[in-house]
Scaffold this active site. Structure first.
Site, PDB file in Angstrom:
ATOM      1  N   CYS A  90       2.547   2.426  -3.237  1.00 18.86           N
ATOM      2  CA  CYS A  90       1.684   2.059  -4.374  1.00 18.86           C
ATOM      3  C   CYS A  90       0.789   3.189  -4.871  1.00 18.86           C
ATOM      4  O   CYS A  90       0.138   3.042  -5.910  1.00 18.86           O
ATOM      5  CB  CYS A  90       0.809   0.870  -3.990  1.00 18.86           C
ATOM      6  SG  CYS A  90       1.646  -0.350  -2.964  1.00 18.86           S
ATOM      7  N   THR A 146       0.150  -2.123   7.283  1.00 11.27           N
ATOM      8  CA  THR A 146      -0.015  -3.061   6.164  1.00 11.27           C
ATOM      9  C   THR A 146      -1.412  -3.669   6.053  1.00 11.27           C
ATOM     10  O   THR A 146      -1.658  -4.437   5.125  1.00 11.27           O
ATOM     11  CB  THR A 146       0.996  -4.229   6.270  1.00 11.27           C
ATOM     12  OG1 THR A 146       0.802  -4.920   7.508  1.00 11.27           O
ATOM     13  CG2 THR A 146       2.421  -3.718   6.170  1.00 11.27           C
ATOM     14  N   HIS A 187      -7.366  -1.689  -7.765  1.00  4.06           N
ATOM     15  CA  HIS A 187      -5.955  -1.826  -7.390  1.00  4.06           C
ATOM     16  C   HIS A 187      -5.514  -3.269  -7.605  1.00  4.06           C
ATOM     17  O   HIS A 187      -4.446  -3.528  -8.160  1.00  4.06           O
ATOM     18  CB  HIS A 187      -5.770  -1.394  -5.944  1.00  4.06           C
ATOM     19  CG  HIS A 187      -4.351  -1.248  -5.511  1.00  4.06           C
ATOM     20  ND1 HIS A 187      -3.446  -0.435  -6.172  1.00  4.06           N
ATOM     21  CD2 HIS A 187      -3.657  -1.813  -4.482  1.00  4.06           C
ATOM     22  CE1 HIS A 187      -2.276  -0.504  -5.573  1.00  4.06           C
ATOM     23  NE2 HIS A 187      -2.380  -1.334  -4.544  1.00  4.06           N
ATOM     24  N   THR A 238      -3.437  -9.909  -3.324  1.00  5.90           N
ATOM     25  CA  THR A 238      -3.199 -10.262  -1.929  1.00  5.90           C
ATOM     26  C   THR A 238      -4.553 -10.443  -1.259  1.00  5.90           C
ATOM     27  O   THR A 238      -5.522  -9.757  -1.581  1.00  5.90           O
ATOM     28  CB  THR A 238      -2.397  -9.173  -1.194  1.00  5.90           C
ATOM     29  OG1 THR A 238      -3.062  -7.921  -1.335  1.00  5.90           O
ATOM     30  CG2 THR A 238      -0.991  -9.076  -1.746  1.00  5.90           C
ATOM     31  N   GLU A 251     -10.663  -3.945  -0.656  1.00  8.20           N
ATOM     32  CA  GLU A 251     -10.917  -3.066  -1.802  1.00  8.20           C
ATOM     33  C   GLU A 251     -12.286  -3.322  -2.417  1.00  8.20           C
ATOM     34  O   GLU A 251     -13.026  -2.386  -2.733  1.00  8.20           O
ATOM     35  CB  GLU A 251      -9.829  -3.280  -2.858  1.00  8.20           C
ATOM     36  CG  GLU A 251     -10.110  -2.546  -4.157  1.00  8.20           C
ATOM     37  CD  GLU A 251      -9.255  -3.015  -5.317  1.00  8.20           C
ATOM     38  OE1 GLU A 251      -9.551  -2.609  -6.446  1.00  8.20           O
ATOM     39  OE2 GLU A 251      -8.304  -3.799  -5.090  1.00  8.20           O
ATOM     40  N   LYS A 289      -3.010  -5.130 -12.939  1.00  3.37           N
ATOM     41  CA  LYS A 289      -1.820  -5.749 -12.343  1.00  3.37           C
ATOM     42  C   LYS A 289      -1.707  -7.220 -12.707  1.00  3.37           C
ATOM     43  O   LYS A 289      -0.644  -7.820 -12.558  1.00  3.37           O
ATOM     44  CB  LYS A 289      -1.828  -5.558 -10.832  1.00  3.37           C
ATOM     45  CG  LYS A 289      -1.610  -4.102 -10.412  1.00  3.37           C
ATOM     46  CD  LYS A 289      -1.585  -3.951  -8.908  1.00  3.37           C
ATOM     47  CE  LYS A 289      -1.421  -2.487  -8.535  1.00  3.37           C
ATOM     48  NZ  LYS A 289      -2.578  -1.653  -8.916  1.00  3.37           N
ATOM     49  N   HIS A 303       2.669  -5.861  -9.909  1.00  3.77           N
ATOM     50  CA  HIS A 303       2.485  -4.640  -9.116  1.00  3.77           C
ATOM     51  C   HIS A 303       3.720  -3.766  -9.295  1.00  3.77           C
ATOM     52  O   HIS A 303       4.777  -4.035  -8.729  1.00  3.77           O
ATOM     53  CB  HIS A 303       2.290  -5.009  -7.650  1.00  3.77           C
ATOM     54  CG  HIS A 303       1.830  -3.868  -6.809  1.00  3.77           C
ATOM     55  ND1 HIS A 303       1.881  -2.554  -7.225  1.00  3.77           N
ATOM     56  CD2 HIS A 303       1.293  -3.836  -5.551  1.00  3.77           C
ATOM     57  CE1 HIS A 303       1.416  -1.769  -6.282  1.00  3.77           C
ATOM     58  NE2 HIS A 303       1.051  -2.529  -5.258  1.00  3.77           N
ATOM     59  N   PHE A 314       0.789   0.780   1.179  1.00  2.00           N
ATOM     60  CA  PHE A 314       1.334   0.567   2.521  1.00  2.00           C
ATOM     61  C   PHE A 314       1.268   1.891   3.289  1.00  2.00           C
ATOM     62  O   PHE A 314       1.501   2.960   2.728  1.00  2.00           O
ATOM     63  CB  PHE A 314       2.798   0.129   2.422  1.00  2.00           C
ATOM     64  CG  PHE A 314       2.983  -1.366   2.420  1.00  2.00           C
ATOM     65  CD1 PHE A 314       1.927  -2.239   2.233  1.00  2.00           C
ATOM     66  CD2 PHE A 314       4.248  -1.905   2.611  1.00  2.00           C
ATOM     67  CE1 PHE A 314       2.112  -3.609   2.250  1.00  2.00           C
ATOM     68  CE2 PHE A 314       4.443  -3.280   2.621  1.00  2.00           C
ATOM     69  CZ  PHE A 314       3.375  -4.130   2.435  1.00  2.00           C
TER      70      PHE A 314
END
Length: 409
Positions: free
Chosen positions: A165, A271, A302, A306, A313, A331, A336, A396
């Site tokens: 990403c 992750t 970002h 999730t 974040e 997004k 994404h 990731f």
């Protein structure tokens, strides 16, 4: 230290390929998310049917066949975005592109997944019916960079980035460093990703995809209490970065100045994002820009929708800027787009910064109370005069990036 400015921009997105179309959609709250039916109906083991596809895109008719043989979809979008950006910068077919002082930095998570099938057939059946001289070129992770370089005859520094990403934002950051440290005068920089069921499957196996399959316009929902996961998108964006005096000497339009870049690693889990090291990345970008946090007027988050990503974040953002900081996530409109998202978000952020408004996060109705206190842009576009904006991406593997841009013109 040499200054780095943006003199050209071009992109391919689920909401169109020019700012007029995309900006109109953002103002109206329209997203590019749709249900992939019937395309994905045969994938019975995958729960999500949502994506942000680029519809109707093909290689331009004027491209010679000889130059397209090595391109899968991801490379085709990267080259198309780069051609549009070079036209915008007034540099298409300019001798500077082939002169050795122009380079390229480009990222994607992967090459074109379908190219892998030929090698899979070879390993499983022993046959090689679907392999040819260009199969590997289409598959390799730096296929976008290679094809951009070959198509335009770039002979300077080449920087491949494949960091999920953060692929696009890392490419733009490293390109700016090449110019700053006098390794190049012009850099073609950006990221691309093509939509494939395998991308969605990665997150689906982690139970991280949205399954609001009957209401695609209501997902994804970054930072929202009722979010249920991310949606995968696709696209490409290229920025032409140029040394300031070089751009000024040729009378180029200057859209923005890239003043700060920070990147680091969580060093903890593949992750699970870490707010503490995300915060460090943001502070590194501010330190690089020689700016206090108070100078930044907006953060493009970002915002993947999730659970733990949104929470970590926002905690990092609030730790640096406090509750006063306006934040939104693009997004929510495109899904994404992985390696493409950093470039898309910078391109559109620059355009909104120049026009003095920023779109809200789509579908953000009720901010998750576990997200940090920030000034979340909701509901309607907000008029906002900003001199500096920050754009952040987190990937990731724990790779974090932060870019700071200054409005010009």
């Amino acid at each position: 230290m040499r200054r780095v400015v943006v003199t050209g921009m071009g992109g391919i997105t689920a909401l169109g390929n020019d700012w007029s179309s995309i900006g109109g959609a953002l103002r109206e709250g329209r997203t590019g998310i749709r249900a992939m039916i019937p395309e994905w109906e045969r994938f019975t083991g995958i729960n999500t049917r949502l994506a942000g596809p680029v519809l109707g895109f093909e290689a331009p008719a004027h491209w010679p066949r000889k130059k397209t043989r090595t391109m899968g979809r991801v490379a085709t979008m990267a080259v198309a975005a780069s051609e549009a950006a070079l036209v915008d910068a007034g540099l298409l077919n300019d001798p500077v592109i082939k002169g050795g002082r122009t380079g390229a930095a480009y990222g994607s998570s992967f090459g074109s997944p379908d190219a892998v099938l030929g090698f899979y057939e070879l390993k499983t059946t022993g046959a090689s019916r679907h392999l040819n001289a260009t199969t590997y070129i289409q598959m390799m992770s730096h296929t976008a960079l290679v094809n951009v370089g070959l198509f335009f005859g770039v002979t300077g520094r080449m920087i491949p980035t494949s960091s999920a990403c953060t692929s696009g934002s890392q490419a733009i950051g490293y390109a700016s460093e090449a110019i700053r440290w006098n390794k190049a005068d012009v850099m073609i920089a950006g990221g691309a990703e093509e939509l494939d069921i395998t991308d969605s499957a990665v997150f689906d196996t982690l139970f991280a995809t949205s399954t609001r399959n009957d209401t695609p316009h209501l997902s994804p929902r970054p930072y929202d209490h009722d979010r249920d996961g991310l949606v995968i998108g696709e696209g490409a964006t290229t920025l032409i970065l140029e040394e300031y005096e070089h751009a000024k000497a040729r009378g180029a339009t200057i859209y923005a100045e890239l003043v700060g870049f920070g990147t680091n690693s969580d060093g903890n889990h593949v992750t699970q994002p870490q707010a503490e090291t995300m915060e460090v990345a943001l502070r590194l970008a501010l330190e690089d820009a020689v700016l206090p946090p108070e100078a930044v007027g907006l953060v493009n988050g970002h915002g993947t929708a999730t659970e733990w990503g949104d929470i970590a974040e926002t905690q990092a953002t609030a730790a640096v800027f406090g509750a006063r900081m306006p934040i939104h996530s693009l997004k929510s409109y495109f899904g994404h787009s992985l390696g493409a998202c950093g470039g898309i978000e910078l391109w559109l952020g620059i355009q909104m910064m120049r026009e003095g408004w920023f779109c809200p996060t789509a579908n953000l109705d009720n901010v998750d109370p576990r997200c940090a206190e920030l000034d979340y842009i909701q509901g309607q576009p907000r008029a906002l005069e900003v001199e500096y904006m920050m754009s952040n991406n987190f990937a990731f593997g724990g790779i974090n990036t932060s870019l700071v841009l200054r409005r010009m013109g």
